[in-house]
Design an enzyme around this catalytic site. Sequence first.
Site, PDB file in Angstrom:
ATOM      1  N   PRO A  69      -4.104  10.641   4.954  1.00 50.84           N
ATOM      2  CA  PRO A  69      -5.464  11.011   4.525  1.00 50.84           C
ATOM      3  C   PRO A  69      -5.783  10.499   3.117  1.00 50.84           C
ATOM      4  CG  PRO A  69      -4.367  12.884   5.539  1.00 50.84           C
ATOM      5  CD  PRO A  69      -3.328  11.800   5.446  1.00 50.84           C
ATOM      6  N   GLU A  78       1.054  -8.131  14.015  1.00 52.96           N
ATOM      7  CA  GLU A  78      -0.067  -7.236  14.324  1.00 52.96           C
ATOM      8  C   GLU A  78      -1.392  -7.943  14.015  1.00 52.96           C
ATOM      9  OE1 GLU A  78       0.197  -3.342  12.585  1.00 52.96           O
ATOM     10  OE2 GLU A  78      -1.762  -2.736  13.346  1.00 52.96           O
TER      11      GLU A  78
END
Length: 381
Positions: free
Chosen positions: A130, A244
């Site tokens: 977060p 990725e």
Amino acid sequence: MPRNIYSSEHEDFRASVQEFVERTLKPRAEQMLEVKAIDRDIWKEAGSQGLFGLDIPEEFGGMGNDDYRFNAVAAEVLNGFNAAVGSCFGIHSDVCPPYIVDLGTQEQKERWLPAMAAGEKICAIAMTEPGGGSDLAALKTTAVRDGDHWVVNGSKTFITNGYQADLVIVATRTDPSKGAKGITLFMVEDGMEGFTRGRKLDKVGQEESDTAELFFSDVRVPDSNRIGEEGMGFIAMMQRLPQERVGAAAANVAHAKQILMETIEYAKERKAFGQSIGSFQHNKFKIAELVTSIEVAEAYVDDCIEAHSEGRLSAVDAAKAKWWSAQVQNDVLDECVQLHGGYGFMNEYRVARAWRDARVTKIWAGSNEIMKELIGRDLGL
Ligand SMILES: Cc1cc2nc3c(=O)[nH]c(=O)nc-3n(C[C@H](O)[C@H](O)[C@H](O)COP(=O)(O)OP(=O)(O)OC[C@H]3O[C@@H](n4cnc5c(N)ncnc54)[C@H](O)[C@@H]3O)c2cc1C
């Protein structure tokens, strides 16, 4: 322009993935939207079709393939169907396995890889917290050694497959004094005491994918679930992010290309002022520009896919492919919405969903700004 990186074997594989899309995914497209998830039986079906084991050695139930072009083909076909399924399957089959295949012990490979290849166990990777995702070296989730276990505390957010995952590769801080060199990876498994999930996050696009918050409260993870050496987690992630990112680039171009092709058909059929909207010079030129920018992006991304298949793709070139393809994808899809007029703003039209689905590609897996930061640094700036 004809593409020249794929052989007939790759094209046969493309046909088999397309067949899976037609048979299994398309009939479930609306249902996936309703439940905001890809049901388990779809994962298992994809596993049985060989979609998940491309990088996994045969002895662990995979295809044992080290030709990245097969992964790129899978990404292209799946994203042509839908970006959410492309991203969920991509994380599971393209992003996670290399950590275990390259760094795992024999026992870990035997324990996790066959079930991942079969689609029986779903994998996620949790880096972002977060408090921040771009500055990965500053992550705060801790793992403290306690005998032959580690006690994990902290939280992660925006984790693709996070809600359903049976296995989560979690980046933790094992040494607060060492910055990037104090990060270690662990496999946290579903059912471990203290490991809980928050709500499925409500996103502006890609509703079919499950994206979740994960919480770790005194989770006791055995040392046998540590992936790689203590303190080597950051390097492990940096080494695998180019894969990725080139996968993301292939997905970005294929996603926009498919919707552009559908838009061209629409522009031929839709009439205004007694003629097809595609025949107005402005729209004709616009479509010519869009097709050109997709083909130019595709050519660069193809070079990167080939380079990665041959083990010579640099992190900087992967960053270029990722940000550029994300920008082109978003620009192209915005124009596709415009060409659809009011229908382009209606969720029942694929173009509207694709436009929303694409927005995140400039943010995730390293934002466009972070990609440019990497390129700038490489230029000595
Ligand atoms: C749908 C979705 C799925 C995701 N899946 C995963 C997943 O599976 N696993 C996972 O670990 N993470 C996942 N992420 C997280 C994603 O990788 C992060 O959101 C991303 O890395 C950005 O981090 P942040 O959101 O904390 O933004 P911040 O780091 O707070 O950045 C905010 C803004 O500041 C900019 N910024 C930051 N630093 C700089 C700088 N040095 N120079 C210039 N600009 C800067 C950023 O580019 C961005 O525009 C996902 C995110 C989404 C939305």
